[in-house]
Design a protein around this motif. Structure first.
Motif, PDB file in Angstrom:
ATOM      1  N   SER A  74       8.486 -26.081  -2.042  1.00  0.00           N
ATOM      2  CA  SER A  74       9.904 -26.376  -2.246  1.00  0.00           C
ATOM      3  C   SER A  74      10.503 -25.312  -3.162  1.00  0.00           C
ATOM      4  O   SER A  74      10.936 -25.579  -4.284  1.00  0.00           O
ATOM      5  CB  SER A  74      10.086 -27.769  -2.856  1.00  0.00           C
ATOM      6  OG  SER A  74       9.551 -28.754  -2.004  1.00  0.00           O
ATOM      7  N   THR A  76      13.211 -23.694  -3.329  1.00  0.00           N
ATOM      8  CA  THR A  76      14.608 -23.718  -3.761  1.00  0.00           C
ATOM      9  C   THR A  76      14.813 -24.559  -5.011  1.00  0.00           C
ATOM     10  O   THR A  76      15.848 -24.466  -5.663  1.00  0.00           O
ATOM     11  CB  THR A  76      15.487 -24.288  -2.633  1.00  0.00           C
ATOM     12  OG1 THR A  76      14.992 -25.595  -2.289  1.00  0.00           O
ATOM     13  CG2 THR A  76      15.449 -23.401  -1.405  1.00  0.00           C
ATOM     14  N   LEU A  77      13.823 -25.374  -5.388  1.00  0.00           N
ATOM     15  CA  LEU A  77      13.982 -26.230  -6.561  1.00  0.00           C
ATOM     16  C   LEU A  77      13.872 -25.466  -7.865  1.00  0.00           C
ATOM     17  O   LEU A  77      14.546 -25.780  -8.844  1.00  0.00           O
ATOM     18  CB  LEU A  77      12.913 -27.335  -6.557  1.00  0.00           C
ATOM     19  CG  LEU A  77      13.066 -28.468  -5.556  1.00  0.00           C
ATOM     20  CD1 LEU A  77      11.876 -29.404  -5.689  1.00  0.00           C
ATOM     21  CD2 LEU A  77      14.359 -29.228  -5.768  1.00  0.00           C
ATOM     22  N   GLU A  80      16.638 -20.976 -11.332  1.00  0.00           N
ATOM     23  CA  GLU A  80      17.928 -21.430 -11.842  1.00  0.00           C
ATOM     24  C   GLU A  80      19.029 -20.921 -10.892  1.00  0.00           C
ATOM     25  O   GLU A  80      18.882 -19.875 -10.272  1.00  0.00           O
ATOM     26  CB  GLU A  80      18.155 -20.881 -13.251  1.00  0.00           C
ATOM     27  CG  GLU A  80      17.171 -21.451 -14.274  1.00  0.00           C
ATOM     28  CD  GLU A  80      17.379 -20.873 -15.662  1.00  0.00           C
ATOM     29  OE1 GLU A  80      18.071 -19.839 -15.773  1.00  0.00           O
ATOM     30  OE2 GLU A  80      16.860 -21.441 -16.612  1.00  0.00           O
ATOM     31  N   SER A  82      19.269 -24.068  -9.649  1.00  0.00           N
ATOM     32  CA  SER A  82      18.824 -25.287  -8.966  1.00  0.00           C
ATOM     33  C   SER A  82      17.962 -26.164  -9.857  1.00  0.00           C
ATOM     34  O   SER A  82      18.019 -27.388  -9.793  1.00  0.00           O
ATOM     35  CB  SER A  82      18.038 -24.919  -7.704  1.00  0.00           C
ATOM     36  OG  SER A  82      18.846 -24.209  -6.804  1.00  0.00           O
ATOM     37  N   SER A  83      17.157 -25.555 -10.719  1.00  0.00           N
ATOM     38  CA  SER A  83      16.240 -26.313 -11.567  1.00  0.00           C
ATOM     39  C   SER A  83      16.901 -26.877 -12.813  1.00  0.00           C
ATOM     40  O   SER A  83      16.251 -27.598 -13.578  1.00  0.00           O
ATOM     41  CB  SER A  83      15.067 -25.422 -11.985  1.00  0.00           C
ATOM     42  OG  SER A  83      15.541 -24.325 -12.750  1.00  0.00           O
ATOM     43  N   GLN A  87      17.397 -33.703  -9.295  1.00  0.00           N
ATOM     44  CA  GLN A  87      17.598 -33.875  -7.860  1.00  0.00           C
ATOM     45  C   GLN A  87      16.660 -34.992  -7.383  1.00  0.00           C
ATOM     46  O   GLN A  87      15.614 -34.742  -6.778  1.00  0.00           O
ATOM     47  CB  GLN A  87      17.315 -32.569  -7.116  1.00  0.00           C
ATOM     48  CG  GLN A  87      18.207 -31.412  -7.556  1.00  0.00           C
ATOM     49  CD  GLN A  87      17.998 -30.173  -6.720  1.00  0.00           C
ATOM     50  OE1 GLN A  87      18.032 -30.232  -5.486  1.00  0.00           O
ATOM     51  NE2 GLN A  87      17.766 -29.050  -7.367  1.00  0.00           N
ATOM     52  N   TYR A  92      12.731 -34.366  -7.932  1.00  0.00           N
ATOM     53  CA  TYR A  92      12.735 -33.347  -8.991  1.00  0.00           C
ATOM     54  C   TYR A  92      13.581 -33.815 -10.170  1.00  0.00           C
ATOM     55  O   TYR A  92      14.687 -34.341  -9.989  1.00  0.00           O
ATOM     56  CB  TYR A  92      13.285 -32.025  -8.478  1.00  0.00           C
ATOM     57  CG  TYR A  92      13.429 -30.994  -9.579  1.00  0.00           C
ATOM     58  CD1 TYR A  92      12.329 -30.271 -10.032  1.00  0.00           C
ATOM     59  CD2 TYR A  92      14.663 -30.767 -10.190  1.00  0.00           C
ATOM     60  CE1 TYR A  92      12.448 -29.357 -11.063  1.00  0.00           C
ATOM     61  CE2 TYR A  92      14.796 -29.850 -11.217  1.00  0.00           C
ATOM     62  CZ  TYR A  92      13.680 -29.153 -11.650  1.00  0.00           C
ATOM     63  OH  TYR A  92      13.798 -28.250 -12.669  1.00  0.00           O
TER      64      TYR A  92
END
Length: 204
Positions: A74, A76-77, A80, A82-83, A87, A92
Motif C-alpha cells: 500500500s 500510497t499510504l 507525506e 498521505s501519511s 485513513q 491506517y
C-alpha cells in the motif's frame, strides 16, 4: 453330628469369605483399569490440543507474512502528505491507537474488537486455511500532521545535512528518504473454533 455340622459351617464361611475377597480384588482391579484408561484418554486429548495449538501458531505467522506484504504494497499510504492523517477505511492511523483491552497493552483496541467486514481495519481475502486475517498500520508519531524526526520513531535513521534518511529499509516502499516515521503493523488472525492469534512488527 454337632461337630460335623460345625465343621461344614466353617468351611462354608471360609468359601464365602474367599469369594468376597475375590470380588473385592476384582472391583479394585476394575477401578484401577478405569482410572488408567481415563488418564490415557486425557493424555491423548492433551497431545492433540498441543499439536493443534502449534499448527495454529504456524498458521498465524504465515498469515502475518501475507498481511505484511499487503500492507507494504500500500505504497500510497506512507509518503507525506498521505501519511499525515488517519485513513480508517484503509486500516491506517497517523498515531498509535488506544491499547487497553489486552494485558500487554500493545495491540490496539480497534483491532482486538474488530470483525470482518470492518471500516476501521483491513480484512484480507480468505485463503484455503479458513482463517480470518485483519490488520492495522499505525505511524509511530505522537500527533497527526507532518512527521517530526525529533518526536517520531525512525528506526535505523541517521541525520545528515538536516534531513533524516532510513539506512536499513525493506525493498521498495514505504521508506526512501526524508523525515519518515516508523510504521507498526498489528495483525489479528481468527482461526478454527474461535482461536485468535496476534503478531506485531515494525515496518521499515
Amino acid at each position: 453330628m454337632s461337630m460335623k455340622s460345625l465343621g461344614i459351617g466353617n468351611r462354608g464361611n471360609l468359601r464365602r469369605q474367599k469369594g468376597m475377597v475375590s470380588v473385592l480384588i476384582a472391583i479394585i482391579v476394575l477401578v484401577v483399569s478405569l482410572l488408567a484408561a481415563v488418564a490415557l484418554m486425557r493424555s491423548v486429548d492433551t497431545s492433540n490440543t498441543i499439536a493443534g495449538s502449534l499448527s495454529f501458531r504456524q498458521g498465524v505467522v504465515q498469515e502475518a507474512e501475507r498481511a505484511y506484504s499487503a500492507a507494504k504494497d500500500s505504497a500510497t499510504l506512507y509518503p507525506e502528505p498521505s501519511s499525515d492523517g488517519n485513513q480508517p477505511t484503509l486500516g491506517y492511523y497517523a498515531t498509535p491507537q488506544a491499547a487497553t483491552v489486552r494485558p500487554d497493552k500493545d495491540i490496539p483496541d480497534i483491532l482486538v474488537n474488530a470483525t470482518c467486514p470492518s471500516t476501521a481495519v483491513v480484512c484480507l481475502p480468505g485463503l484455503n486455511t479458513n482463517n480470518t486475517v485483519l490488520y492495522v498500520v499505525e505511524r509511530l508519531c505522537p500527533a497527526i500532521g507532518p512527521a517530526n524526526p525529533g518526536t517520531c520513531v525512525v528506526p535505523g535513521a541517521s541525520i545528515q545535512g538536516g534531513s533524516v534518511s532510513n539506512q536499513t529499509k525493506d525493498n521498495g516502499p514505504p521508506f526512501s528518504s526524508g523525515a519518515y516515521a516508523a510504521f507498526r503493523l498489528s495483525v489479528k488472525v481468527i482461526g478454527p473454533r474461535g482461536a485468535i492469534g496476534y503478531v506485531q512488527t515494525v515496518m521499515r
